[in-house]
Write a protein that holds these residues in place. Structure first.
Motif, PDB file in Angstrom:
ATOM      1  N   CYS A  65       0.643  -1.170   0.114  1.00  0.00           N
ATOM      2  CA  CYS A  65       0.174  -0.409  -0.200  1.00  0.00           C
ATOM      3  C   CYS A  65       0.645   1.384   0.080  1.00  0.00           C
ATOM      4  N   TYR A  77      -3.136   4.311  -6.699  1.00  0.00           N
ATOM      5  CA  TYR A  77      -3.299   2.733  -7.135  1.00  0.00           C
ATOM      6  C   TYR A  77      -4.172   1.599  -8.275  1.00  0.00           C
ATOM      7  N   SER A 124      -4.318  -6.096   2.590  1.00  0.00           N
ATOM      8  CA  SER A 124      -4.032  -4.661   2.629  1.00  0.00           C
ATOM      9  C   SER A 124      -5.656  -3.887   3.181  1.00  0.00           C
ATOM     10  N   HIS A 128      -4.979  -0.282   5.105  1.00  0.00           N
ATOM     11  CA  HIS A 128      -5.883   1.209   4.578  1.00  0.00           C
ATOM     12  C   HIS A 128      -7.148   1.754   6.091  1.00  0.00           C
ATOM     13  N   ARG A 155      -6.523   7.140   2.705  1.00  0.00           N
ATOM     14  CA  ARG A 155      -6.526   5.400   2.652  1.00  0.00           C
ATOM     15  C   ARG A 155      -8.399   4.687   2.643  1.00  0.00           C
ATOM     16  N   GLY A 158      -8.074   3.804  -1.130  1.00  0.00           N
ATOM     17  CA  GLY A 158      -7.522   2.466  -0.807  1.00  0.00           C
ATOM     18  C   GLY A 158      -8.110   1.091  -0.353  1.00  0.00           C
ATOM     19  N   TYR A 159      -8.673   2.018   0.136  1.00  0.00           N
ATOM     20  CA  TYR A 159      -9.951   0.075   1.045  1.00  0.00           C
ATOM     21  C   TYR A 159     -10.599   0.172  -0.360  1.00  0.00           C
TER      22      TYR A 159
END
Length: 170
Positions: A65, A77, A124, A128, A155, A158-159
């Motif tokens: 990440c 990403y 991951s 996040h 974040r 990203g999650y």
């Protein structure tokens, strides 16, 4: 999930990835230094503030990440999360460093590596989420001027990006 993407805790790669070990938990570019030690190039890890005992997959997931320009808060990403080839290379290097003599090299076959990688991708989500929660706490309590609210959004993005990626695999 299809059988090609399923993973169980009993699969060797997943069981290995979930073993609890000492982890750094913040291997981002600013915490990795290149050094010359007696004429040999080595990497040094610094800033063990978040180190502790965690599943090894969580530490690797966090590293992947962080590969996405977290330091500058400019993650892309799709472009920056390690590609499947980069992931396999990383995992094979990681495994070879655990067993430098190569005594157990046969136990790390392609299926083992694939299970390990799938489990790292799942972890991951936790990376996040944990840094998102850390940012919420820091935004309220920290004396350091930094854009914690922006980091919360990064974040969260990203999650959900990884959640969508994992959904594509099912």
């Amino acid at each position: 999930m299809s059988s090609t993407h399923s993973i169980t805790a009993s699969s060797p790669g997943a069981a290995f990835s979930r073993e609890i070990c000492f982890t750094h938990m913040d291997l981002q570019p600013l915490n990795i230094l290149k050094a010359d030690v007696w004429g040999e190039h080595v990497l040094k890890f610094i800033d063990f503030e978040y180190a502790g005992y965690n599943p090894r997959a969580l530490d690797v997931a966090n590293t992947w990440c962080e590969h996405c320009e977290m330091t500058d808060m400019k993650p892309d990403y799709d472009a920056q999360y390690p590609s499947p080839d980069q992931q396999r290379f990383f995992v094979k290097c990681y495994l070879s460093n655990l067993d430098p003599a190569g005594c157990e090299a046969n136990k790390y076959d392609d299926a083992f590596v694939a299970d390990f990688i799938r489990d790292v991708d799942r972890h991951s989500l936790m990376s996040h989420y944990a840094w998102l929660l850390w940012s919420v706490k820091q935004a309220v309590e920290a004396d350091i001027e930094w854009d914690y609210y922006r980091y919360i959004g990064i974040r969260a993005k990203g999650y959900f990006w990884m959640k969508g990626k994992l959904g594509e695999a099912s």
